[in-house]
Scaffold this motif. Structure first.
Motif, PDB file in Angstrom:
ATOM      1  N   ILE A   1      -3.958  -1.253  -8.039  1.00  0.00           N
ATOM      2  CA  ILE A   1      -5.136  -0.433  -8.274  1.00  0.00           C
ATOM      3  C   ILE A   1      -4.922   0.920  -7.609  1.00  0.00           C
ATOM      4  O   ILE A   1      -4.390   0.987  -6.504  1.00  0.00           O
ATOM      5  N   MET A   2      -5.285   1.988  -8.301  1.00  0.00           N
ATOM      6  CA  MET A   2      -5.219   3.331  -7.728  1.00  0.00           C
ATOM      7  C   MET A   2      -6.638   3.749  -7.374  1.00  0.00           C
ATOM      8  O   MET A   2      -7.549   3.644  -8.200  1.00  0.00           O
TER       9      MET A   2
ATOM     10  N   LEU B   1       0.848  -1.182   0.000  1.00  0.00           N
ATOM     11  CA  LEU B   1       0.000   0.000   0.000  1.00  0.00           C
ATOM     12  C   LEU B   1       0.888   1.238   0.000  1.00  0.00           C
ATOM     13  O   LEU B   1       1.931   1.250   0.652  1.00  0.00           O
ATOM     14  N   ALA B   2       0.501   2.254  -0.738  1.00  0.00           N
ATOM     15  CA  ALA B   2       1.230   3.528  -0.757  1.00  0.00           C
ATOM     16  C   ALA B   2       0.223   4.658  -0.858  1.00  0.00           C
ATOM     17  O   ALA B   2      -0.770   4.551  -1.575  1.00  0.00           O
ATOM     18  N   VAL B   3       0.494   5.739  -0.141  1.00  0.00           N
ATOM     19  CA  VAL B   3      -0.381   6.909  -0.142  1.00  0.00           C
ATOM     20  C   VAL B   3       0.304   8.037  -0.904  1.00  0.00           C
ATOM     21  O   VAL B   3       1.448   8.388  -0.619  1.00  0.00           O
TER      22      VAL B   3
ATOM     23  N   VAL C   1       0.361  14.005  -2.397  1.00  0.00           N
ATOM     24  CA  VAL C   1      -0.171  15.260  -2.922  1.00  0.00           C
ATOM     25  C   VAL C   1      -1.625  15.159  -3.391  1.00  0.00           C
ATOM     26  O   VAL C   1      -2.433  16.022  -3.108  1.00  0.00           O
ATOM     27  N   HIS C   2      -1.984  14.104  -4.087  1.00  0.00           N
ATOM     28  CA  HIS C   2      -3.235  14.060  -4.845  1.00  0.00           C
ATOM     29  C   HIS C   2      -4.361  13.228  -4.232  1.00  0.00           C
ATOM     30  O   HIS C   2      -5.300  12.869  -4.932  1.00  0.00           O
ATOM     31  N   ASP C   3      -4.317  12.891  -2.977  1.00  0.00           N
ATOM     32  CA  ASP C   3      -5.393  12.131  -2.322  1.00  0.00           C
ATOM     33  C   ASP C   3      -5.713  10.823  -3.044  1.00  0.00           C
ATOM     34  O   ASP C   3      -6.876  10.504  -3.294  1.00  0.00           O
ATOM     35  N   GLN C   4      -4.654  10.088  -3.389  1.00  0.00           N
ATOM     36  CA  GLN C   4      -4.837   8.792  -4.013  1.00  0.00           C
ATOM     37  C   GLN C   4      -4.058   7.742  -3.241  1.00  0.00           C
ATOM     38  O   GLN C   4      -3.047   8.041  -2.607  1.00  0.00           O
ATOM     39  N   VAL C   5      -4.546   6.503  -3.321  1.00  0.00           N
ATOM     40  CA  VAL C   5      -3.909   5.382  -2.645  1.00  0.00           C
ATOM     41  C   VAL C   5      -3.649   4.293  -3.674  1.00  0.00           C
ATOM     42  O   VAL C   5      -4.507   4.013  -4.520  1.00  0.00           O
ATOM     43  N   LEU C   6      -2.461   3.686  -3.604  1.00  0.00           N
ATOM     44  CA  LEU C   6      -2.147   2.513  -4.421  1.00  0.00           C
ATOM     45  C   LEU C   6      -2.288   1.279  -3.560  1.00  0.00           C
ATOM     46  O   LEU C   6      -1.808   1.250  -2.417  1.00  0.00           O
ATOM     47  N   ILE C   7      -2.928   0.259  -4.106  1.00  0.00           N
ATOM     48  CA  ILE C   7      -3.067  -1.010  -3.406  1.00  0.00           C
ATOM     49  C   ILE C   7      -2.509  -2.095  -4.316  1.00  0.00           C
ATOM     50  O   ILE C   7      -2.947  -2.242  -5.464  1.00  0.00           O
TER      51      ILE C   7
ATOM     52  N   ILE D   1       2.988  -8.569  -6.218  1.00  0.00           N
ATOM     53  CA  ILE D   1       3.537  -7.272  -5.822  1.00  0.00           C
ATOM     54  C   ILE D   1       4.059  -7.387  -4.392  1.00  0.00           C
ATOM     55  O   ILE D   1       3.407  -7.988  -3.536  1.00  0.00           O
ATOM     56  N   THR D   2       5.224  -6.819  -4.115  1.00  0.00           N
ATOM     57  CA  THR D   2       5.773  -6.837  -2.751  1.00  0.00           C
ATOM     58  C   THR D   2       5.870  -5.451  -2.125  1.00  0.00           C
ATOM     59  O   THR D   2       5.864  -5.322  -0.910  1.00  0.00           O
TER      60      THR D   2
END
Length: 118
Positions: free
Chosen positions: A36-37, A18-20, A23-29, A56-57
């Motif tokens: 998925i964004m 997971l990454a936040v 700047v743009h209020d988006q999360v990567l899963i 994905i790791t």
């Protein structure tokens, strides 16, 4: 503020990274071989990034939120332009798979930590 995202994709496939976006209020899963964004404000999927051939790791955004890196058990790190989800902008191959990705805050390069087999 508390944000809850209901996981609707595949309850049998765990979230592995997971990454936040800073700047743009988006999360990567990262789950399985896919990324998925999600737009946090809308609570909906924005894009799907698929290129890895193994799970994905790790994921990491650049400090401006315009690029991110993904690492996988295929021993690859892909660098992605958020505005162009179809194709990564670069690929780095290693002898082992990465466990963590961090962008250098000064020069915007990627550093990582690898899983080591004993």
């Amino acid at each position: 503020m508390r944000i809850v995202i209901k996981w609707k994709i595949d309850k049998n496939t765990p979230i592995q990274a997971l990454a936040v976006d800073p700047v743009h209020d988006q999360v990567l899963i990262g789950y399985g071989k896919s990324i998925i964004m999600i737009d946090v404000n809308k609570g909906s999927e924005v894009e799907v990034f698929e290129k890895h051939t193994a799970d994905i790791t790790c994921l990491g955004f650049r400090k401006d939120g315009l690029f991110f890196a993904s690492g996988g058990k295929d021993n690859l790190i892909y660098l992605w332009d958020v505005s162009k989800p179809g194709k990564p902008v670069n690929k780095i191959t290693f002898n082992d798979f990465p466990l963590q990705i961090n962008y250098n805050p000064c020069i915007l390069t990627v550093s990582n930590f690898f899983h080591k087999f004993e």
